[in-house]
Design a protein around this motif. Structure first.
Motif: not given
Length: 313
Positions: A217-218, A221-222, A226
């Motif tokens: 996820h990290d 994240r930006n 996905s």
């Protein structure tokens, strides 16, 4: 890789133009639709090759058995040998990828390479799967069935290899470029590689399994990528799929990694932020809903007394 509660036989919702995701051909079911895979002739395996129980029509898997091996024993030796063969076959499959070859031809070559190594191609007959590997092109997230469509310049294709050797499975996957792939496609594959490496970096004895999903996820994240929540990694060894289940998104799993745990990390990384999917009429092939591209890298990891070892690197 396992899934649950997936929508089936639902047409894609093309909420964005294909061009938003780059320049590539969208893979859709062939028409007229044929439901199921009973029409596909399965390849034969010599009788002297040891095969998993499900290949003979017995239960597919014992999912409740924890995915641990006794370190330093014969089980670990066999597990490592299966992982090594899977890696070698994955590299071999990648060497075949080029414009004009069909995924069916790749599957045939992979099948022959595996049985020449006195191993069984694990996907064959697993819950009725009709081929010896999975080939997922462009917008196909996973479980693509090899077919007679020639690969095109600009495609990306994930080849997922699993072998059953001396009673143990080895499982690995890589997404390959077909000819000249556009920047967006190359970024998708790069992000899949980064995601799996982040997941591996979160592994070690005593660490919670949820750290894997958090690390992935990290990384994402930006970005405009996905991870599919529909598919998980899994414990592997004498069983193809078993505990522990490895979630590639943020989760609250409380169990911790212990020495001897062996499992796969295999996030499916999708362009955009619509990570849901639909299933082709064949009952296996999973496509993104908006036909964005997906890429996947899969490795088997073994938790040791002092850290983690990637068996399929």
């Amino acid at each position: 890789m396992l899934w649950s509660r997936l929508p089936r036989r639902v047409p894609p919702r093309l909420s964005r133009a294909f061009q938003d995701f780059g320049n590539y051909s969208v893979i859709l079911p062939q028409e007229p639709f044929v439901y199921g895979v009973g029409h596909i002739t399965q390849r034969s395996v010599p009788t002297h090759i040891l095969r998993p129980d499900y290949a003979g029509g017995r239960p597919t898997t014992n999912a409740d058995v924890d995915g641990k091996v006794f370190l330093g024993g014969d089980a670990e030796r066999r597990l490592r040998a299966a992982a090594k063969l899977a890696r070698e076959v994955r590299v071999f499959a990648g060497s075949l990828v080029k414009p004009g070859i069909t995924t069916n031809e790749i599957d045939e070559a992979v099948h022959n390479r595996i049985i020449e190594s006195s191993a069984y191609p694990s996907p064959l007959r697993y819950s009725g799967f009709p081929r010896s590997c999975c080939t997922s092109v462009n917008n196909i997230i996973t479980h693509g069935i090899p077919d007679d469509r020639p690969l095109e310049n600009g495609d990306i294709v994930c080849v997922d290899i699993t072998v059953y050797l001396n009673g143990y499975h080895g499982d690995t996957a890589e997404t390959f470029f077909v000819g000249d792939v556009d920047t967006a496609g190359r970024e998708t594959v790069s992000m899949a590689n980064q995601a799996v490496e982040a997941g591996i970096s979160a592994c070690g004895p005593g660490r919670p399994f949820r750290d894997i999903g958090r690390a992935i996820h990290d990384v994402l994240r930006n970005t405009n990528f996905s991870a599919s929540p529909m598919f998980s990694g899994h414990g592997i060894g004498s069983e193809f799929h078993r505990k522990p289940w490895i979630f590639h998104i943020v989760n609250e799993e409380v169990e911790r990694m212990e020495p001897g745990h062996c499992f796969t990390i295999e996030p499916c990384i999708i362009q955009g932020k619509q990570p849901t999917c639909w299933i082709f009429p064949d009952g296996w092939t999973a496509s993104t809903e908006d036909c964005a591209r997906s890429a996947q890298t899969e490795h088997m990891v073994l938790i040791t007394e002092n850290g983690v070892e990637v068996l399929t690197r």
